[in-house]
Enzyme design. Structure first.
Site, PDB file in Angstrom:
ATOM      1  N   LEU A 111     -24.562  -6.613  45.943  1.00 55.82           N
ATOM      2  CA  LEU A 111     -25.566  -5.789  46.620  1.00 55.82           C
ATOM      3  C   LEU A 111     -24.889  -4.522  47.111  1.00 55.82           C
ATOM      4  CD1 LEU A 111     -28.342  -5.277  47.947  1.00 55.82           C
ATOM      5  CD2 LEU A 111     -27.546  -6.619  49.914  1.00 55.82           C
ATOM      6  N   ILE A 142     -20.308  -7.043  48.210  1.00 55.59           N
ATOM      7  CA  ILE A 142     -20.922  -5.790  48.658  1.00 55.59           C
ATOM      8  C   ILE A 142     -20.339  -4.658  47.820  1.00 55.59           C
ATOM      9  CG2 ILE A 142     -21.370  -4.274  50.607  1.00 55.59           C
ATOM     10  CD1 ILE A 142     -22.590  -7.124  50.817  1.00 55.59           C
ATOM     11  N   LYS A 143     -21.227  -3.848  47.257  1.00 58.38           N
ATOM     12  CA  LYS A 143     -20.778  -2.740  46.400  1.00 58.38           C
ATOM     13  C   LYS A 143     -20.546  -1.486  47.245  1.00 58.38           C
ATOM     14  CE  LYS A 143     -22.450  -2.275  42.134  1.00 58.38           C
ATOM     15  NZ  LYS A 143     -23.433  -2.154  41.016  1.00 58.38           N
ATOM     16  N   ILE A 144     -19.361  -0.916  47.083  1.00 58.45           N
ATOM     17  CA  ILE A 144     -18.994   0.334  47.752  1.00 58.45           C
ATOM     18  C   ILE A 144     -18.524   1.316  46.682  1.00 58.45           C
ATOM     19  CG2 ILE A 144     -17.372   1.445  49.340  1.00 58.45           C
ATOM     20  CD1 ILE A 144     -17.306  -1.094  50.974  1.00 58.45           C
TER      21      ILE A 144
END
Length: 363
Positions: A111, A142-144
């Site tokens: 996400l 978690i996408k960064i």
């Protein structure tokens, strides 16, 4: 029944993830089938995927109507919807993640933080923490974005035990900086007396967008024979960086404490040039300890006519020669990959704005 060609890719050490999510996929049992029959081992999402899912379906209308009665902002409503989907996908992939032999090898669902935060380090850190807590699943990522501002956010999140999918990588130098951020984050955990065994990360190297931008310059420079080759050459060279960084003495100290390497993930694998085979970015980059995330169309195409074989480390010398030829022709890859990063952020900003507008209209 013959084993799926997608499943055969696992024999060469590569994991296949699906670059798509929506409620129909999960409610219909299709995602479960893809996991069981095709060996799909993870799911990635992004603002464009959620924009398509929510705007083109009535599956979210009831939830939006309910959430609209609260005092939540439109963006908060979106993340409530997205978190709900990510949780469900995590549950479907939990058996993949929770294998007794290798816990956490795969089974992840990604996400992304708001693309509006791509150049705001502290806001990215704050939202990564909030989304990680909201999903509450060990097999979430978690996408960064791997922007310059994102590097500190990535290192901080890893040091706090948050699984991270680093997105929007186009250059070799930036990929190496991302791998450094991962290692440094784990080292901080060790220094703080915290475990590292179940912290996981992937570095998503984007492919087709590189060739789409670079190919016209190759025509202008008399290098038309290299069209469609630059992204693959870059990916193969990035894999050599991966092998070097995750075999160093520095890394071995972390591995002794149970740390796992940050795998390279091949993204943007849907071929956008009709002159080439639609499975081009799958075929060329099958190799050990990597991930390929495919849109549904590419996954289905590979199921039909894929040719599984380990090719990632083939033609390494040729890959170096390709990059040398490009440099000699005066094509500035540093400038082009910087352009790709900026365009990539906007390509996510635009559908995210459209998505928020669609939710706002329903309110």
């Amino acid at each position: 029944m013959a084993e799926s060609k997608l499943k055969q890719i696992h024999n060469f050490g590569q994991s296949i993830w699906l670059d798509f999510i929506d409620r129909k996929l999960m409610y219909s049992g299709e995602l479960k089938r893809l996991i069981e029959e095709d060996g799909v081992r993870g799911v990635t999402s992004n603002p464009a995927i959620f924009e398509k899912a929510i705007s083109s379906s009535s599956d979210y209308d009831t939830d939006i109507a309910e959430l609209a009665r609260s005092d939540k902002t439109t963006e908060q409503i979106f993340f409530d919807l997205a978190v709900s989907d990510i949780k469900q996908a995590c549950d479907l992939l939990w058996p993949v993640y929770n294998k007794e032999d290798v816990v956490g090898a795969d089974g992840y669902v990604s996400l992304e933080v708001s693309p509006f935060l791509a150049n705001d380090t502290q806001a990215t850190i704050n939202q990564a923490r909030a989304l990680w807590k909201a999903v509450g699943k060990n097999n979430a990522m978690i996408k960064i974005p791997g922007t310059e501002s994102g590097l500190i956010a990535i290192q901080t999140a890893i040091s706090e035990g948050i699984n991270i999918n680093v997105t929007l990588l186009f250059s070799l130098d930036r990929y190496e900086a991302v791998a450094e951020a991962y290692i440094s984050g784990l080292e901080k955990r060790v220094a703080d007396g915290l475990p590292v065994a179940h912290v996981s990360s992937v570095a998503s190297f984007f492919l087709s967008r590189i060739d789409i931008l670079v190919d016209p310059f190759l025509d202008q420079s008399g290098l038309a024979e290299l069209k469609g080759e630059v992204a693959i050459a870059s990916a193969r060279l990035s894999y050599q960086i991966y092998k070097r960084m995750f075999s160093s003495d520095r890394w071995k100290k972390l591995a002794e404490k149970g740390a796992v390497p940050q795998r390279l993930l091949w993204a943007s694998t849907g071929n956008k040039n009709p002159a080439f085979k639609n499975t081009r970015y799958v075929e060329a980059l099958i190799g050990p300890d990597t991930v390929n995330t495919m849109p549904l169309e590419t996954l289905e195409a590979y199921r039909k006519h894929g040719e599984p074989a380990s090719r990632l480390e083939g033609n390494l010398n040729e890959s170096s020669v390709i990059m040398e030829k490009i440099k000699a022709a005066g094509i500035d890859m540093d400038a082009l990959t910087k352009q790709l990063e900026e365009e990539g952020i906007e390509k996510f900003n635009t559908p995210f704005r459209q998505l928020l507008d669609a939710i706002e209209k329903q309110r």
